[in-house]
Design an enzyme around this catalytic site. Structure first.
Site, PDB file in Angstrom:
ATOM      1  CB  SER A  27      -0.931  -0.001   1.217  1.00 45.82           C
ATOM      2  OG  SER A  27      -0.208  -0.196   2.417  1.00 45.82           O
ATOM      3  CG  HIS A 232      -1.379   3.658   4.372  1.00 45.46           C
ATOM      4  ND1 HIS A 232      -2.166   3.070   5.339  1.00 45.46           N
ATOM      5  CD2 HIS A 232      -0.779   2.650   3.698  1.00 45.46           C
ATOM      6  CE1 HIS A 232      -2.053   1.755   5.245  1.00 45.46           C
ATOM      7  NE2 HIS A 232      -1.215   1.474   4.254  1.00 45.46           N
TER       8      HIS A 232
END
Length: 258
Positions: A27, A232
Site C-alpha cells: 500500500s 499511510h
C-alpha cells in the site's frame, strides 16, 4: 536521503536508452491514503498521486507497469506481481515487508488497547522482523532478480509514524515511541536484505522527518474513514517524501537521469 548500494553487479548496461519501469509492492507504493484511485485497480487502491505514477510522469519511460497492491506481503508480491517483470525491465521499485510483520494488527492493538499490550505486540512484530522476515525478503529479491536480470531495483523503506512532542491528541508517547522503534527495526532489516541482493536502498525517514504525525505539518494520515487509509502517506507525503527518495535513488541506479 540515505542511499546505499551494495555489489552493483548488473547484467545490463546502466546507460541503456530504454527505461522500462515496473512498480511493485504494498500500500505504501500503491498509494493507499493518497486518494484519486484507479477504479480498475479494485482493492489494490492504485492512486494517481502515488510516487510510482508521479515518477513515471516526470521521466521519459518506454513502458510503465504499476502493479503494487494494498495489503501485499512478500509472498503475494512474489505470487501475484512478478509477472509484470521481464528481461527487458530496466527499473523496479518496491516497498514490502510491513504487512508480513502484521502492520495493521500492530496499529489496531496500539490504538485500541493498553500501552503494555501495544508494547508487547510491537515486540512480537520486531521478533518476526529480525528472525523470519530476512529469509522472506531474500526469497522475494532473488525471484525479482531472476525475472528481471537486467533491472536496477530500488527498495524503499517506511517512515516513522510520529514526532514525539509534549502535547498531541491520541496515543501516548510510550506507544508512539514503540511504533517508531518498530519502523526503525523494519527499515534496518529491509536495508540489510537490499544490500545482500545488490539492490539500491532508499531510506525515506529523512524525507519525512518533521512531517510525521504530531509534527503539525503531517504527511501521513491519522485514523481515517475508510480505516484502511490510516497511517499511510497522504498525496503530499508521496509528492514531497517518497517521490524525491525515488528520484534520487533511480538516478543513482540508472546513472543517466537528469
Amino acid at each position: 536521503m540515505t542511499i546505499a548500494a551494495a555489489s552493483l553487479l548488473w547484467a545490463g548496461s546502466a546507460s541503456a536508452a530504454a527505461t522500462n519501469y515496473v512498480a511493485l509492492g504494498d500500500s505504501y507504493s500503491s498509494g493507499t491514503g493518497a486518494g484519486n484511485y484507479d477504479p480498475g485497480s479494485g482493492s489494490c487502491n492504485r492512486s494517481a498521486n502515488a510516487y510510482p505514477k508521479l515518477w513515471a510522469a516526470a521521466h521519459a519511460t518506454d513502458s510503465f507497469k504499476f502493479v503494487a497492491c494494498s495489503g501485499a506481503t512478500t509472498a503475494s508480491v512474489a505470487s501475484g506481481q512478478l509477472g509484470a517483470l521481464s528481461s527487458s525491465t530496466t527499473l523496479v521499485s518496491l516497498t514490502a515487508g510491513g504487512n508480513d510483520a502484521g502492520f495493521a494488527n500492530v496499529m489496531q492493538t496500539c490504538v485500541l488497547e493498553s500501552t503494555s499490550s501495544c508494547q508487547s505486540r510491537v515486540a512480537q512484530a520486531e521478533s518476526y522482523m529480525r528472525n523470519t522476515l530476512p529469509g522472506r525478503l531474500d526469497s522475494l529479491y532473488s525471484q525479482i532478480r531472476s525475472k528481471a536480470p537486467s533491472a536496477r531495483v530500488v527498495v524503499l523503506g517506511y517512515p516513522r509514524l510520529y514526532k514525539i512532542v509534549d502535547v498531541c491528541v491520541g496515543l501516548s508517547n510510550a506507544k508512539r515511541t514503540a511504533l517508531n522503534g518498530a519502523a526503525d527495526t523494519l527499515d534496518g532489516v529491509i536495508a540489510s536484505a537490499a544490500g545482500r541482493a545488490g539492490f539500491v536502498w532508499s531510506d525515506v525517514r529523512d524525507e519525512f522527518a518533521g512531517h510525521e504525525l504530531c509534527s503539525g505539518d503531517d504527511w501521513l494520515n491519522a485514523v481515517t474513514i475508510p480505516i484502511g487509509s490510516s497511517y499511510h502517506p497522504t498525496a503530499l507525503g508521496h509528492r514531497s517524501g517518497y517521490l524525491p527518495a525515488m528520484t534520487g535513488s533511480a538516478r543513482l541506479a540508472l546513472k543517466k537521469l537528469a
